[in-house]
Design an enzyme around this catalytic site. Structure first.
Site, PDB file in Angstrom:
ATOM      1  N   PRO A 237      13.716 -25.507   2.548  1.00  0.00           N
ATOM      2  CA  PRO A 237      15.108 -24.644   2.720  1.00  0.00           C
ATOM      3  C   PRO A 237      14.922 -23.238   2.426  1.00  0.00           C
ATOM      4  CG  PRO A 237      15.263 -26.544   1.175  1.00  0.00           C
ATOM      5  CD  PRO A 237      13.863 -26.408   1.427  1.00  0.00           C
ATOM      6  N   GLU A 238      15.608 -22.353   3.218  1.00  0.00           N
ATOM      7  CA  GLU A 238      15.383 -21.061   3.084  1.00  0.00           C
ATOM      8  C   GLU A 238      16.899 -20.305   2.691  1.00  0.00           C
ATOM      9  OE1 GLU A 238      13.752 -19.430   6.491  1.00  0.00           O
ATOM     10  OE2 GLU A 238      12.366 -21.346   6.997  1.00  0.00           O
TER      11      GLU A 238
END
Ligand SMILES: [Zn+2]
Length: 279
Positions: free
Chosen positions: A2-3
């Protein structure tokens, strides 16, 4: 992993799900999630407190407590936060490492098959509300914007490639592999171009592209890749993957120029690009 857009989506969910709620009980079930302090210490510092705000810096979630300490959560490779109530709670998902029972009878759970994710409570908070442990993080594009001048100053003279620079959390907090590739595509720049080789106009394009890609990805609630590992607090997947121009599209046609998207090895990492329209 996840960014920024995925973590921001989770953060928005946390605002409704946990802010204002009392922490009744905390169980640490996994061995690796809590490692900067003992699990017993984390439990002691959380139980009885209330969640005051749900923040984020880069890829870190910052849940402040009513005693001004902050619970820091990093999802890393495969961490998921889930907000569950009633019958949703059973059976418990495999790889559930932390369970937080809230005053309203719901639970916040942390599921993390690969166990790189991390939880810790920090009480050393600077004037910006950032825990000391995260002082190394660079500018967060959503919280503080990403002015062209900031990017220009940090790219000047750098021999490293754009992908390595964009994903350097000390320079910009929150960008990882997916969004670095998408930003370079939108800016029409190769991810292996050295930072110092960009003209002023190209730096402007890159800054604009970064702002636009992150904004669009947040609006689409992030990207869920083929493993569907990233989900929001309610277990829903994001939709920005449907709009990826290059990431994970090797061999497919570029929608801008019709050339074929390539997967390039840059050191130990890969990057996706269109050789036809990225210079
Ligand atoms: Zn192209």
């Amino acid at each position: 992993m996840p960014e920024l857009p995925e973590v921001e989506t989770v953060r928005r969910g946390l605002e409704g799900a946990v802010v204002g709620r009392r922490i009744v009980e905390v169980k640490v079930l996994g061995r690796r999630t809590v490692r900067r302090q003992s699990p017993a210490e984390l439990v002691t510092r959380l139980e009885g407190r209330k969640f005051a705000t749900a923040g984020r810096r880069g890829k870190f979630l910052l849940l402040s407590l009513d005693d001004d300490a902050v619970l820091v959560v990093h999802l890393r490779m495969s961490g998921q936060l889930l907000h569950l109530s009633g019958a949703q709670r059973w059976p418990m998902a495999p790889h559930t490492h932390v369970v937080v029972a809230l005053g309203d009878g719901t639970e916040l759970r942390f599921v993390d098959p690969r166990t790189f994710g991390e939880w810790f409570v920090s009480s050393e908070i600077d004037g910006r509300g950032v825990p000391l442990e995260l002082a190394h993080l660079g500018r967060d594009p959503l919280l503080e914007g990403l002015p062209t001048a900031y990017l220009a100053a940090r790219l000047a003279g750098r021999r490293a490639g754009l992908k390595a620079l964009l994903t350097d959390q000390r320079m910009i907090a929150g960008i990882g592999s997916i969004y670095a590739d998408e930003i370079c595509f939108r800016a029409k720049l190769r991810p292996d171009r050295s930072g110092g080789s960009l003209s002023a106009g190209e730096v402007t394009s890159l800054a604009k592209a970064a702002r636009a890609v992150l904004r669009d990805a947040v609006a689409s609630r992030g990207s869920s890749l083929r493993d569907l590992r990233y989900r929001d607090l309610d277990g829903e997947v994001g939709s920005f993957q449907e709009r990826h121009a290059v990431y994970d599209r090797a061999g497919e046609r570029c929608r801008r120029c019709g050339d074929h998207v390539e997967r390039l090895k840059i050191g130990a990492r890969a990057a996706y690009l269109c050789p036809g329209c990225q210079l």
